[in-house]
Design a protein around this motif. Structure first.
Motif, PDB file in Angstrom:
ATOM      1  N   ILE A 128      25.879  33.017   4.430  1.00  0.00           N
ATOM      2  CA  ILE A 128      25.246  33.228   5.778  1.00  0.00           C
ATOM      3  C   ILE A 128      25.964  31.520   6.287  1.00  0.00           C
ATOM      4  N   ASN A 129      27.178  31.497   6.940  1.00  0.00           N
ATOM      5  CA  ASN A 129      27.799  30.470   7.351  1.00  0.00           C
ATOM      6  C   ASN A 129      27.197  29.425   8.423  1.00  0.00           C
ATOM      7  N   PHE A 130      27.218  28.490   8.047  1.00  0.00           N
ATOM      8  CA  PHE A 130      26.307  27.881   9.265  1.00  0.00           C
ATOM      9  C   PHE A 130      27.620  26.518   9.590  1.00  0.00           C
ATOM     10  N   SER A 131      28.256  26.660   8.554  1.00  0.00           N
ATOM     11  CA  SER A 131      29.354  25.277   8.363  1.00  0.00           C
ATOM     12  C   SER A 131      30.787  25.112   9.168  1.00  0.00           C
ATOM     13  N   SER A 132      31.143  26.819   9.703  1.00  0.00           N
ATOM     14  CA  SER A 132      32.346  26.653   9.313  1.00  0.00           C
ATOM     15  C   SER A 132      32.965  26.599  11.280  1.00  0.00           C
ATOM     16  N   GLN A 133      33.616  26.047  11.925  1.00  0.00           N
ATOM     17  CA  GLN A 133      34.006  25.479  13.170  1.00  0.00           C
ATOM     18  C   GLN A 133      34.740  26.834  13.764  1.00  0.00           C
ATOM     19  N   ASP A 134      34.255  27.577  13.904  1.00  0.00           N
ATOM     20  CA  ASP A 134      35.073  28.578  14.377  1.00  0.00           C
ATOM     21  C   ASP A 134      33.848  29.365  15.990  1.00  0.00           C
ATOM     22  N   TYR A 135      33.931  28.745  16.930  1.00  0.00           N
ATOM     23  CA  TYR A 135      32.772  28.546  17.696  1.00  0.00           C
ATOM     24  C   TYR A 135      32.508  30.413  18.841  1.00  0.00           C
ATOM     25  N   ASN A 142      22.569  32.722  20.734  1.00  0.00           N
ATOM     26  CA  ASN A 142      22.672  32.694  19.430  1.00  0.00           C
ATOM     27  C   ASN A 142      22.435  30.729  19.074  1.00  0.00           C
ATOM     28  N   VAL A 143      22.690  29.869  20.228  1.00  0.00           N
ATOM     29  CA  VAL A 143      22.067  28.647  20.198  1.00  0.00           C
ATOM     30  C   VAL A 143      20.887  28.180  20.566  1.00  0.00           C
ATOM     31  N   LEU A 144      20.360  29.363  21.604  1.00  0.00           N
ATOM     32  CA  LEU A 144      18.898  29.131  21.764  1.00  0.00           C
ATOM     33  C   LEU A 144      18.176  29.594  21.339  1.00  0.00           C
ATOM     34  N   HIS A 145      18.447  30.995  20.263  1.00  0.00           N
ATOM     35  CA  HIS A 145      17.541  31.375  19.307  1.00  0.00           C
ATOM     36  C   HIS A 145      17.596  29.755  18.185  1.00  0.00           C
ATOM     37  N   LYS A 170      21.334  37.413  15.761  1.00  0.00           N
ATOM     38  CA  LYS A 170      19.380  37.070  15.512  1.00  0.00           C
ATOM     39  C   LYS A 170      19.294  37.028  14.630  1.00  0.00           C
ATOM     40  N   GLU A 171      19.596  38.476  13.094  1.00  0.00           N
ATOM     41  CA  GLU A 171      18.742  38.454  11.899  1.00  0.00           C
ATOM     42  C   GLU A 171      19.222  37.401  11.075  1.00  0.00           C
ATOM     43  N   ILE A 210      15.712  30.481   9.238  1.00  0.00           N
ATOM     44  CA  ILE A 210      14.587  29.953   9.728  1.00  0.00           C
ATOM     45  C   ILE A 210      13.608  30.207   8.550  1.00  0.00           C
ATOM     46  N   ASN A 211      14.004  31.829   7.595  1.00  0.00           N
ATOM     47  CA  ASN A 211      12.739  32.371   7.048  1.00  0.00           C
ATOM     48  C   ASN A 211      12.594  31.516   5.481  1.00  0.00           C
ATOM     49  N   MET A 212      13.928  31.184   5.472  1.00  0.00           N
ATOM     50  CA  MET A 212      14.104  30.164   4.181  1.00  0.00           C
ATOM     51  C   MET A 212      14.656  28.988   4.269  1.00  0.00           C
ATOM     52  N   LEU A 213      15.011  28.753   4.826  1.00  0.00           N
ATOM     53  CA  LEU A 213      14.476  26.771   5.523  1.00  0.00           C
ATOM     54  C   LEU A 213      13.283  26.326   5.333  1.00  0.00           C
TER      55      LEU A 213
END
Length: 479
Positions: A94-101, A358-361, A430-431, A437-440
């Motif tokens: 799951i990618n939280f690194s790329s800038q494609d807002y 997504n940001v707020l979640h 959201k999943e 979060i569950n891994m972090l």
């Protein structure tokens, strides 16, 4: 500590231990200590040879898997992406690194427009803007960007970095003055250093500090040219200045105000005009805007907009970053036209709404689990870890377990505030956020016993019954 005792001990510990896949590497103090900035000013007459000391340090990072810069994608950079790191380790996650807002990089209409442009123009601009390198798409996008942002004139650069660097180096001379927020982007800093020695830094977001610097210059030199440099949204802390107040100061003291809107354009504000819209900046008379297409427009280019045609024409002749480099390739400008069309549409509004959800979640889930984030809601969520070595290990563990994050450390941020710059996209579910979060949580608390120093999350290693070695030394290093 109460949270840690409740979650880690007893049955929960075994349950979380079993969730985590561990890398088959040895983390060492030598590999976790230091950072690349220490090697910038190496000395010696052998200019090539003196790079070896950095390379030796880098090899240790690569060997233990904690050098996570320069990862390469092997599939498109969507919410699920595959890649390979500098050590040749392949991963998918799951990618939280790329800038494609707004997740427009793979939008069907955008790709269709890009393919059509390639069929019509090929893939090369074949010249600088001054030497027959501009395409009709490049001219059109510059005009449409300026109009959308409420300006009369604009020009495109090949990248956002070149736009930031080029506008300062092109307009400011050695006898002028720059008053600069101390956390502005590298492209702006490099432009400042190129233009003049008369650089005065003010405290981050502190308009009173900026005003003091300007008044001191004006008292000494009433006729000085002064440019004030700031950003609409700062990418490391996700915070914004009071632009209305800052513009009032610059108008009163006869300064030009340069605002970098790379990260807030297109994704913030009901219409997508970022902080200019959110703060209702109507007066454009002393404002120059720069930005990048790489965040929302899903293409590589930069832009400069202002109300003065003289400024734009001057830049076209006196900015080497524009005149002496190849123009934006036609397909990039055509892509920008398609994505801008979506940004301005109802679909754009819907995508901004979903992005903010997504940001707020993400922010709420992080807060609920005891993590510290900085700034205001935006596509950038700075997740503070603190210790640089700990952050590197956490990033490797997250990657091994299917989550891709960008580790950020000194000198990009102050020492002791190492973080992950989580970059949110409209297409995230959201999943996917909940899975992260569950891994972090087990990564951070089962392997890295967390405690707080002030308001920042600072970690130390908890390496019980794990394959990671050199426990005692790493624990001392982390402390």
């Amino acid at each position: 500590d109460r949270w840690y005792q409740r979650r880690v001990h007893g049955d929960h510990q075994n349950q979380m231990d079993n969730q985590i896949k561990l890398p088959n590497v040895v983390f060492t103090p030598e590999g976790l200590g230091g950072n690349w900035s220490a090697f910038r000013n190496t000395k010696g007459k052998d200019i090539m040879g003196r790079t070896q000391v950095f390379y030796n340090w880098l090899l240790k990072q690569i060997e233990q898997g904690t050098w996570l810069n320069y990862k390469s994608t092997t599939t498109k950079p969507g919410t699920i992406t595959s890649g390979v790191d500098e050590g040749g380790n392949k991963f998918t996650g799951i990618n939280f690194s790329s800038q494609d807002y707004l997740s427009l990089g793979s939008h069907p209409e955008v790709m269709k427009g890009a393919i059509k442009a390639i069929e019509e123009y090929g893939v090369h601009s074949a010249g600088s803007p001054a030497a027959f390198g501009r395409s009709k798409f490049t001219v059109q996008l510059a005009q449409e960007m300026a109009s959308f942002l409420g300006f009369n004139h604009g020009v495109l650069f090949s990248t956002g970095w070149l736009a930031g660097y080029g506008v300062i180096a092109g307009l400011v001379r050695h006898y002028d003055y720059l008053v600069v927020d101390r956390l502005v982007h590298n492209c702006l800093l490099e432009g400042c250093f190129m233009a003049t020695r008369n650089i005065h830094f003010f405290e981050h977001l502190n308009n009173e500090s900026a005003a003091e610097k300007i008044r001191a210059i004006r008292k000494k030199n009433p006729e000085a040219g002064i440019m004030v440099v700031t950003e609409g949204l700062y990418s490391m802390d996700s915070d914004s200045p009071n632009l209305h107040e800052l513009q009032k100061i610059t108008k009163e003291l006869d300064c030009t105000l340069l605002i970098d809107i790379a990260h807030d354009f297109g994704c913030l504000g009901a219409e997508g005009r970022g902080q200019l819209e959110l703060q209702n900046i109507q007066d454009r008379s002393n404002v120059v805007i720069i930005g990048a297409g790489s965040k929302v427009l899903s293409t590589n280019l930069g832009y400069v907009c202002c109300d003065s045609p003289a400024v734009i024409e001057y830049l076209k002749v006196f900015t080497g970053a524009l005149m002496f480099t190849n123009s934006v390739v036609p397909v990039s400008s055509a892509t920008g036209l398609e994505t801008l069309k979506i940004v301005k549409s109802q679909e754009g509004k819907d995508r901004r709404k979903k992005l903010m959800e997504n940001v707020l979640h993400m922010r709420q889930k992080l807060k609920d689990n005891g993590f510290v984030t900085y700034g205001q809601p935006s596509p950038i969520v700075p997740l503070i870890i603190g210790n640089e070595g700990v952050m590197r290990i956490c990033a490797r563990l997250l990657l091994e377990n299917g989550y891709i994050v960008n580790p950020i450390e000194y000198p990009a941020v102050p020492k002791g505030t190492a973080r992950y710059r989580l970059q949110m996209m409209t297409a995230h579910s959201k999943e996917q956020i909940d899975g992260f979060i569950n891994m972090l949580v087990p990564v951070s608390y089962t392997h890295l016993r967390a405690h707080e120093t002030g308001r920042n999350l600072v970690c130390r290693l908890l390496l019980e019954k794990k394959k990671i070695q050199s426990n005692k030394n790493i624990l001392q290093l982390s402390q």
